[in-house]
Design an enzyme around this catalytic site. Structure first.
Site, PDB file in Angstrom:
ATOM      1  CG  ASP A   4      65.079   3.442  81.752  1.00 51.03           C
ATOM      2  OD1 ASP A   4      66.096   4.132  81.484  1.00 51.03           O
ATOM      3  OD2 ASP A   4      64.991   2.245  81.460  1.00 51.03           O
ATOM      4  CE1 TYR A  23      72.355   6.186  85.977  1.00 53.55           C
ATOM      5  CE2 TYR A  23      71.613   6.671  88.206  1.00 53.55           C
ATOM      6  CZ  TYR A  23      72.228   7.067  87.035  1.00 53.55           C
ATOM      7  OH  TYR A  23      72.713   8.339  86.916  1.00 53.55           O
ATOM      8  CG  PHE A  27      70.288  12.261  86.135  1.00 49.36           C
ATOM      9  CD1 PHE A  27      71.018  11.806  85.043  1.00 49.36           C
ATOM     10  CD2 PHE A  27      69.166  13.038  85.891  1.00 49.36           C
ATOM     11  CE1 PHE A  27      70.649  12.123  83.743  1.00 49.36           C
ATOM     12  CE2 PHE A  27      68.788  13.367  84.595  1.00 49.36           C
ATOM     13  CZ  PHE A  27      69.536  12.903  83.522  1.00 49.36           C
ATOM     14  CG  HIS A  77      71.101  12.597  78.445  1.00 52.39           C
ATOM     15  ND1 HIS A  77      72.090  11.886  79.102  1.00 52.39           N
ATOM     16  CD2 HIS A  77      69.939  12.268  79.057  1.00 52.39           C
ATOM     17  CE1 HIS A  77      71.544  11.168  80.060  1.00 52.39           C
ATOM     18  NE2 HIS A  77      70.232  11.379  80.062  1.00 52.39           N
TER      19      HIS A  77
END
Length: 222
Positions: free
Chosen positions: A64, A66, A77, A186
């Site tokens: 989701d 920031y 990202f 991740h």
């Protein structure tokens, strides 16, 4: 919410008529009206605006947006220029440097990737300020699943980069033998040392694209 147009609209227009999307639309509009929500409403669908379906070569899945001010702008990202580069993206840049020798930039805006055919898609497209995952379960997942399935259905090679367990759960939808699926932990500082570092996703992606006669991605961010 600015609408989706072009070939993404053709691929996803059936979703707009479904009951879940009407509920999602109303929920998100009310959230923007009454709370601080990120990204700015006109940026929600930037991943689709910047990377038409016909141009998708690579899919990078995030979770989701920031959730702090001026960070999210509709690409997973990625953050706007002038904003501190988040820890996960710092690690992505480290792996990019180790993998391809790219220099580490002084900002975190990944628009250049999106414009070359890298679909930078979060599975949830909005979030309340300072509350990670606060819009999980309101309907975005069904919508972005439809987008993932639209890419999966393309009759050409595409690379899917799945970092972390939430992204890897989408693998069940990817049944097109023309595509390449790359999985790794991740890039978060909590998990990057468990196999993200050294996974070499960028060189693997370009090797696959070149093997299939597709122009590779210029991963260097200026």
């Amino acid at each position: 919410m600015s609408g989706i147009n072009g070939d993404w609209y053709e691929a996803l227009k059936g979703e707009f008529k479904k009951p879940y999307y009407k509920t999602l639309f109303n929920t998100v509009n009310e959230e923007y009206r009454t709370r601080q929500i990120f990204p700015p409403a006109n940026d929600i669908f930037n991943a689709f605006h910047l990377t038409p379906l016909k141009d998708v070569k690579v899919v990078i899945l995030g979770q989701d947006p920031y959730h702090n001010f001026n960070q999210a702008h509709g690409l997973c990202f990625s953050v706007k220029k002038g904003v501190q580069v988040p820890p996960s993206l710092v690690n992505i840049y480290k792996e990019l440097q180790d993998d391809l020798g790219c220099t580490i930039p002084n900002h975190g805006c990944l628009t250049k990737w999106a414009e070359q055919g890298v679909l930078m898609l979060n599975t949830v497209l909005t979030v309340r300020a300072h509350q990670a995952n606060s819009h999980r379960g309101i309907g975005w997942e069904e919508f972005t699943d439809a987008a993932i399935m639209a890419v999966n259905a393309q009759d050409r090679p595409v690379v899917f980069i799945l970092w972390g367990a939430p992204a890897q759960r989408k693998k069940r939808m990817l049944n097109n033998s023309k595509h390449l699926i790359l999985e790794a932990p991740h890039p978060s500082p909590l998990s990057a040392y468990r196999g993200f570092f050294g996974s070499r996703p960028f060189s693997q992606t370009n090797h696959f694209l070149e093997e299939h006669g597709v122009t590779p991605i210029d991963w260097q961010i200026e």
